[in-house]
Design a protein around this motif. Structure first.
Motif, mmCIF file in Angstrom:
data_model
loop_
_atom_site.group_PDB
_atom_site.id
_atom_site.type_symbol
_atom_site.label_atom_id
_atom_site.label_comp_id
_atom_site.label_asym_id
_atom_site.label_seq_id
_atom_site.Cartn_x
_atom_site.Cartn_y
_atom_site.Cartn_z
ATOM 1 N N UNK A 48 0.820 -1.216 0.000
ATOM 2 C CA UNK A 48 0.000 0.000 0.000
ATOM 3 C C UNK A 48 0.854 1.266 0.000
ATOM 4 N N UNK A 49 1.840 1.344 0.912
ATOM 5 C CA UNK A 49 2.604 2.589 1.011
ATOM 6 C C UNK A 49 3.543 2.779 -0.179
ATOM 7 N N UNK A 50 3.974 1.697 -0.798
ATOM 8 C CA UNK A 50 4.778 1.838 -2.013
ATOM 9 C C UNK A 50 3.901 2.321 -3.165
ATOM 10 N N UNK A 51 2.685 1.820 -3.249
ATOM 11 C CA UNK A 51 1.755 2.276 -4.287
ATOM 12 C C UNK A 51 1.468 3.764 -4.129
ATOM 13 N N UNK A 54 3.946 5.522 -5.959
ATOM 14 C CA UNK A 54 4.018 5.228 -7.386
ATOM 15 C C UNK A 54 4.780 3.975 -7.771
ATOM 16 N N UNK A 55 5.120 3.113 -6.794
ATOM 17 C CA UNK A 55 5.833 1.872 -7.113
ATOM 18 C C UNK A 55 4.973 0.667 -6.770
ATOM 19 N N UNK A 56 4.893 -0.257 -7.702
ATOM 20 C CA UNK A 56 4.089 -1.462 -7.527
ATOM 21 C C UNK A 56 4.987 -2.623 -7.116
ATOM 22 N N UNK A 57 4.849 -3.067 -5.872
ATOM 23 C CA UNK A 57 5.601 -4.245 -5.421
ATOM 24 C C UNK A 57 4.653 -5.419 -5.160
ATOM 25 N N UNK A 58 3.446 -5.333 -5.686
ATOM 26 C CA UNK A 58 2.455 -6.387 -5.435
ATOM 27 C C UNK A 58 2.871 -7.732 -6.029
ATOM 28 N N UNK A 117 4.964 4.444 6.477
ATOM 29 C CA UNK A 117 5.343 5.579 5.622
ATOM 30 C C UNK A 117 6.684 6.169 6.055
ATOM 31 N N UNK A 118 6.891 6.292 7.359
ATOM 32 C CA UNK A 118 8.153 6.845 7.858
ATOM 33 C C UNK A 118 9.325 5.952 7.465
ATOM 34 N N UNK A 119 9.190 4.654 7.690
ATOM 35 C CA UNK A 119 10.266 3.723 7.337
ATOM 36 C C UNK A 119 10.449 3.684 5.821
ATOM 37 N N UNK A 120 9.357 3.728 5.077
ATOM 38 C CA UNK A 120 9.438 3.779 3.612
ATOM 39 C C UNK A 120 10.284 4.962 3.167
#
Length: 137
Positions: A48-51, A54-58, A117-120
């Protein structure tokens, strides 16, 4: 082309975030893998937080570190202290690097998504700098 492996305990959050960002910033200059010493599956909040950025890690999978012991890595990066301590021996690793990030979702007083989000964001900046230093364009 360089090969990078990111290791974490569960291969569910920190290593998944790092794999996504390292691959994004490296483009076709690297193949980036992630694994764990005790894989737990990709955390849906990590996806979710990568999306959101703008990055898709699904499509990422959660893999055990032992699956990659036969690959010649240029860099093996541990992103948590437990993985560093339990890191399998990679005889072909060019450089072993450790940078510990806090475990998202386990910060007192911080809700789950805010923590992720912070760690991301921390991992994003680390990944950008890593690629800039190790794989300059």
């Amino acid at each position: 082309m360089k090969r990078i492996l990111v290791l974490c305990t569960g291969n569910s959050a920190r290593s998944q975030l790092a794999q996504g960002y390292l691959q994004h910033f490296a483009g076709d200059r690297a193949e980036v893998y992630s694994a764990g010493v005790d894989p737990k599956g990709v955390n849906p909040v990590a996806i979710q937080v990568m999306a959101e950025d703008g990055l898709d890690i699904s499509h990422h999978t959660s893999n055990h570190a032992d699956e990659y012991t036969g690959i010649a890595f240029d860099y093996v990066i541990t992103v948590c202290d437990n993985a560093r301590e339990q890191c399998p021996y990679f005889p072909s690793a060019g450089e072993l690097i450790h940078h510990s990030f806090s475990d998202p979702g386990h910060t007192p007083g911080e809700d789950l998504v805010t923590s992720f989000r912070r760690v991301r964001d921390e991992i994003k900046e680390y990944s950008r700098e890593f690629i800039h230093q190790k794989l300059p364009a």
